[in-house]
Design a protein around this motif. Structure first.
Motif, PDB file in Angstrom:
ATOM      1  N   GLY A 544      49.777   6.623 -47.025  1.00  0.00           N
ATOM      2  CA  GLY A 544      50.121   5.353 -47.646  1.00  0.00           C
ATOM      3  C   GLY A 544      51.625   5.182 -47.683  1.00  0.00           C
ATOM      4  O   GLY A 544      52.303   5.281 -46.653  1.00  0.00           O
ATOM      5  N   ASP A 545      52.182   4.954 -48.886  1.00  0.00           N
ATOM      6  CA  ASP A 545      53.628   4.773 -49.010  1.00  0.00           C
ATOM      7  C   ASP A 545      54.373   6.083 -49.276  1.00  0.00           C
ATOM      8  O   ASP A 545      55.574   6.071 -49.564  1.00  0.00           O
ATOM      9  CB  ASP A 545      53.945   3.758 -50.109  1.00  0.00           C
ATOM     10  CG  ASP A 545      53.359   4.146 -51.461  1.00  0.00           C
ATOM     11  OD1 ASP A 545      52.918   5.302 -51.626  1.00  0.00           O
ATOM     12  OD2 ASP A 545      53.324   3.279 -52.361  1.00  0.00           O
ATOM     13  N   LEU A 546      53.683   7.215 -49.193  1.00  0.00           N
ATOM     14  CA  LEU A 546      54.332   8.509 -49.398  1.00  0.00           C
ATOM     15  C   LEU A 546      55.046   8.956 -48.125  1.00  0.00           C
ATOM     16  O   LEU A 546      54.633   8.600 -47.012  1.00  0.00           O
ATOM     17  CB  LEU A 546      53.305   9.568 -49.802  1.00  0.00           C
ATOM     18  CG  LEU A 546      52.553   9.318 -51.119  1.00  0.00           C
ATOM     19  CD1 LEU A 546      51.451  10.360 -51.302  1.00  0.00           C
ATOM     20  CD2 LEU A 546      53.511   9.341 -52.298  1.00  0.00           C
ATOM     21  N   THR A 547      56.075   9.766 -48.294  1.00  0.00           N
ATOM     22  CA  THR A 547      56.778  10.300 -47.123  1.00  0.00           C
ATOM     23  C   THR A 547      56.299  11.697 -46.760  1.00  0.00           C
ATOM     24  O   THR A 547      56.408  12.108 -45.609  1.00  0.00           O
ATOM     25  CB  THR A 547      58.303  10.331 -47.368  1.00  0.00           C
ATOM     26  OG1 THR A 547      58.572  11.114 -48.538  1.00  0.00           O
ATOM     27  CG2 THR A 547      58.844   8.923 -47.566  1.00  0.00           C
ATOM     28  N   TRP A 548      55.768  12.441 -47.746  1.00  0.00           N
ATOM     29  CA  TRP A 548      55.183  13.745 -47.457  1.00  0.00           C
ATOM     30  C   TRP A 548      54.187  14.122 -48.550  1.00  0.00           C
ATOM     31  O   TRP A 548      54.252  13.619 -49.674  1.00  0.00           O
ATOM     32  CB  TRP A 548      56.240  14.836 -47.316  1.00  0.00           C
ATOM     33  CG  TRP A 548      57.038  15.131 -48.562  1.00  0.00           C
ATOM     34  CD1 TRP A 548      58.214  14.559 -48.928  1.00  0.00           C
ATOM     35  CD2 TRP A 548      56.701  16.065 -49.602  1.00  0.00           C
ATOM     36  NE1 TRP A 548      58.636  15.070 -50.144  1.00  0.00           N
ATOM     37  CE2 TRP A 548      57.730  16.000 -50.568  1.00  0.00           C
ATOM     38  CE3 TRP A 548      55.636  16.955 -49.810  1.00  0.00           C
ATOM     39  CZ2 TRP A 548      57.734  16.783 -51.721  1.00  0.00           C
ATOM     40  CZ3 TRP A 548      55.631  17.725 -50.960  1.00  0.00           C
ATOM     41  CH2 TRP A 548      56.667  17.647 -51.905  1.00  0.00           C
ATOM     42  N   GLU A 565      54.004  15.295 -43.032  1.00  0.00           N
ATOM     43  CA  GLU A 565      55.292  14.617 -43.148  1.00  0.00           C
ATOM     44  C   GLU A 565      55.288  13.367 -42.271  1.00  0.00           C
ATOM     45  O   GLU A 565      54.931  13.423 -41.088  1.00  0.00           O
ATOM     46  CB  GLU A 565      56.433  15.545 -42.707  1.00  0.00           C
ATOM     47  CG  GLU A 565      56.591  16.779 -43.578  1.00  0.00           C
ATOM     48  CD  GLU A 565      57.707  17.683 -43.078  1.00  0.00           C
ATOM     49  OE1 GLU A 565      58.439  17.270 -42.145  1.00  0.00           O
ATOM     50  OE2 GLU A 565      57.846  18.798 -43.612  1.00  0.00           O
ATOM     51  N   LYS A 566      55.698  12.242 -42.883  1.00  0.00           N
ATOM     52  CA  LYS A 566      55.770  10.998 -42.130  1.00  0.00           C
ATOM     53  C   LYS A 566      57.038  11.000 -41.281  1.00  0.00           C
ATOM     54  O   LYS A 566      58.140  11.243 -41.775  1.00  0.00           O
ATOM     55  CB  LYS A 566      55.752   9.813 -43.087  1.00  0.00           C
ATOM     56  CG  LYS A 566      55.571   8.458 -42.404  1.00  0.00           C
ATOM     57  CD  LYS A 566      55.485   7.331 -43.424  1.00  0.00           C
ATOM     58  CE  LYS A 566      54.181   7.393 -44.227  1.00  0.00           C
ATOM     59  NZ  LYS A 566      54.068   6.257 -45.165  1.00  0.00           N
ATOM     60  N   GLN A 567      56.882  10.704 -40.010  1.00  0.00           N
ATOM     61  CA  GLN A 567      58.002  10.685 -39.077  1.00  0.00           C
ATOM     62  C   GLN A 567      58.647   9.292 -39.032  1.00  0.00           C
ATOM     63  O   GLN A 567      58.118   8.325 -39.577  1.00  0.00           O
ATOM     64  CB  GLN A 567      57.522  11.088 -37.683  1.00  0.00           C
ATOM     65  CG  GLN A 567      56.781  12.418 -37.639  1.00  0.00           C
ATOM     66  CD  GLN A 567      57.639  13.580 -38.097  1.00  0.00           C
ATOM     67  OE1 GLN A 567      58.620  13.940 -37.435  1.00  0.00           O
ATOM     68  NE2 GLN A 567      57.293  14.174 -39.232  1.00  0.00           N
ATOM     69  N   ALA A 568      59.804   9.206 -38.361  1.00  0.00           N
ATOM     70  CA  ALA A 568      60.544   7.947 -38.306  1.00  0.00           C
ATOM     71  C   ALA A 568      59.724   6.820 -37.669  1.00  0.00           C
ATOM     72  O   ALA A 568      59.868   5.648 -38.043  1.00  0.00           O
ATOM     73  CB  ALA A 568      61.845   8.150 -37.523  1.00  0.00           C
ATOM     74  N   ASP A 569      58.851   7.153 -36.722  1.00  0.00           N
ATOM     75  CA  ASP A 569      58.037   6.124 -36.066  1.00  0.00           C
ATOM     76  C   ASP A 569      56.740   5.829 -36.806  1.00  0.00           C
ATOM     77  O   ASP A 569      55.885   5.091 -36.310  1.00  0.00           O
ATOM     78  CB  ASP A 569      57.735   6.539 -34.619  1.00  0.00           C
ATOM     79  CG  ASP A 569      56.923   7.838 -34.542  1.00  0.00           C
ATOM     80  OD1 ASP A 569      56.598   8.420 -35.600  1.00  0.00           O
ATOM     81  OD2 ASP A 569      56.612   8.273 -33.411  1.00  0.00           O
TER      82      ASP A 569
END
Length: 586
Positions: A544-548, A565-569
């Protein structure tokens, strides 16, 4: 003759004790004695703060702060470092303690040696909130001794120890009730009773509020894992089978296999001969089937499942008989949860959806148990029931169940009903199924925001465990539970609630409210069981809106560790560490 008899008796007792020791038992506890082992342990907690005393001049309550110092639990002859409570004909002193978090247990008092050696009468009041601990049992504010004594009078000894109480509480008030007495208190300690079991599951993310909510949900259920799996530790110390479902999902997520689950399921079965409904509620017998399906899926214990076979087949036959014209036609108490209880159309829709879910779970279990004929009957009944889709009538509970049963598209149920007003008309019990339906509709951000706002709203009110029910509207002008309620403010505990949980009767530690714990592990960490016993799992994170996010999930083969972990893309990089024997699908 008497001497010879006593000598023989002593030798007999010694021999019995030696026999017991040889078998690993304490002396005297041989096989002629019946005993039940309790798997819980006991910790002693020193108060974190004194919230209130009746005396602002330090004349009737002297040196109360000394009770905030950790002690040994042992009375002594030093005659130092104690608090004095001194009563007169007109003054009856009292102290209110805060132990910092909700616990299940009682209280221990260590006394010193005033001049008058007679036992002293005191009144003890436990409270899940400050206002409850300051209340009287009456018909106005709702304070009660139902299920567990939380307001009572006891005698404490001169120079000794008294341990009393068995309730759920965070706050405790002590009052001296007789005139012209002096109570010298060396210690006041909470007696915390719980199962000493490891938290095998875990959840962490970049959102500390979600992390706290996961932990509070786990702790809420942990407190209710007492002799049986209870619904609440103050009120509703009972095995309510429907309420167990979110609890069991949390136990699977946090603790893995635990004896309290089977013990409670079996107790409900054994006291409910067919054609009776568990707890008198038809939906709760259906939840019994659904719990067994989810329990077997997580634990893979076929031997335990086979013990349910006869009852399960009979219950499924009974449920099949309670259908008519492709609709559920259940008798008994027709109930989903309390907030939906005045919506009969919504209840019908929810029960119909539950009947579909139960028939499908029953077919799955009967296939595993080599009952092909019964499995076929369940599948056929589910197929017939799916020909009819009842009206939702605005019920978020019904909409959620209809979506989970596949009777209504989850996206439509979420958009038209569940998401309307965001967290309005959520409930702590069925909130879990509302979150599940939102996940099925791929509305992960909406679900995360409801967790933050609705369950987080309880934390904002001072909660350390989740409540029997909650409405965000209650918080608009309310004082938190850990404060004396100022004039002009609402009492979040004493002024609200309905049905069986009006005012201070409201339980502030209810296991059915733990849904976000199981949900976050299943949908954010993305861990779900594919093959019974965790032999095959699927890991599909939804940040969702989490980054990790990272955490662990227990299986019978060991603990699975994941980090996402959410990546830049926008893609997600995952690291998964699964124990030997666990196959991971992605």
């Amino acid at each position: 003759m008497r001497y010879k008899y006593l000598t023989l008796l002593c030798y007999t007792l010694l021999f019995t004790s030696y026999q017991a020791l040889a078998q690993g038992l304490p002396p005297i506890f041989d096989k002629t004695y019946e005993s039940q082992k309790d798997s819980r342990i006991r910790h002693y907690l020193t108060p974190k703060r004194i919230v209130w005393t009746s005396d602002k001049t330090s004349t009737s309550v002297v040196d109360a702060q000394k009770l905030l110092v950790k002690g040994s639990g042992q009375a002594d002859l030093v005659h130092q470092n104690f608090c004095k409570m001194i009563s007169t004909a007109d003054v009856k002193p009292g102290i209110l303690f805060d132990f910092g978090k909700e616990i299940q247990g009682g209280i221990q008092l260590i006394t010193d040696q005033p001049a008058n050696q007679k036992p002293i009468r005191i009144r003890i009041r436990f409270g899940e909130s400050v206002s409850e601990a300051m209340s009287d049992i009456d018909t106005i504010r709702g304070a009660t001794n139902d299920h567990a004594m939380r307001d009572f009078v006891v005698e404490v000894p001169w120079l000794g120890s008294m341990q009393v109480g068995n309730s759920g509480f965070r706050f405790a008030r002590i009052d001296l009730i007789d005139p012209d007495r002096e109570l010298q208190l060396k210690e006041v300690r909470a007696v915390f009773e719980f199962r000493d079991i490891p938290y095998l599951g875990s959840f962490k993310s970049n959102d500390e509020r979600l992390n706290q909510i996961w932990n509070v949900g786990a702790y809420t259920v942990h407190l209710n894992m007492q002799e049986y799996l209870w619904d609440g530790i103050k009120r509703d110390r009972l095995v309510w089978v429907g309420d167990m479902h979110p609890e069991v999902m949390t136990i699977n997520t946090v603790f893995g296999k635990n004896e309290v689950v089977a013990k409670s399921l079996d107790q409900a079965r054994d006291i409910t001969p067919l054609p009776g409904w568990m707890n008198g509620i038809s939906a709760y017998s259906m939840w019994w089937v659904l719990i067994h399906r989810d329990l077997y899926k997580n634990q893979g214990d076929i031997a335990y499942l086979r013990k349910q076979q006869k009852y399960l087949v009979g219950l499924l036959d009974l449920l099949i008989q309670k259908t008519k014209d492709n609709k559920e036609n259940l008798d008994g108490t027709r109930f989903l949860d309390w907030p939906s209880s005045e919506n009969p159309e919504g209840i019908h829709a929810g029960l119909h959806a539950m009947m579909v879910m139960t028939m499908e779970a029953g077919a799955e279990l009967c296939t595993i148990l080599d009952e092909p004929a019964q499995a076929a009957k369940c599948k056929n009944t589910a197929t017939q029931l799916k020909l009819y889709v009842p009206e939702i009538n605005g019920s978020k509970q019904a909409a959620s169940l209809l979506a989970l049963a596949g009777l209504v598209p989850a996206e439509k149920a979420n958009a038209d009903v569940i998401s309307q007003g965001e967290c309005e008309r959520f409930s702590t019990f069925y909130g879990y199924y509302m979150l599940q339906a939102k996940a099925k509709a791929k509305d992960y951000n909406g679900a995360l925001n409801c967790i933050r706002n609705y369950w987080g709203g309880m934390l904002d009110m001072g909660a350390t465990t989740f409540w029997e029910d909650f409405d965000l509207a209650w918080t608009k002008n309310a004082a938190p539970i850990d404060e004396l309620v100022p004039e002009g403010k609402d009492d979040i505990h004493g002024d609200f609630g309905a049905y069986c949980y009006k005012n201070l009767r409201h339980s502030l530690c209810h296991g059915w409210a733990s849904g976000p714990t199981a949900w976050l592990s299943e949908h954010v960490l993305g861990v779900s069981i594919v093959e019974a016993g965790g032999k095959t799992i699927r890991v599909q994170p939804n940040l969702g809106d989490l980054t990790w996010a990272e955490g662990t999930y227990p299986t019978p083969l060991g603990v699975v560790k994941v980090r996402h972990e959410k990546q830049a893309d926008g893609s997600i990089k995952s690291n998964i560490d699964a124990p030997k024997g666990v196959k991971v699908l992605r």
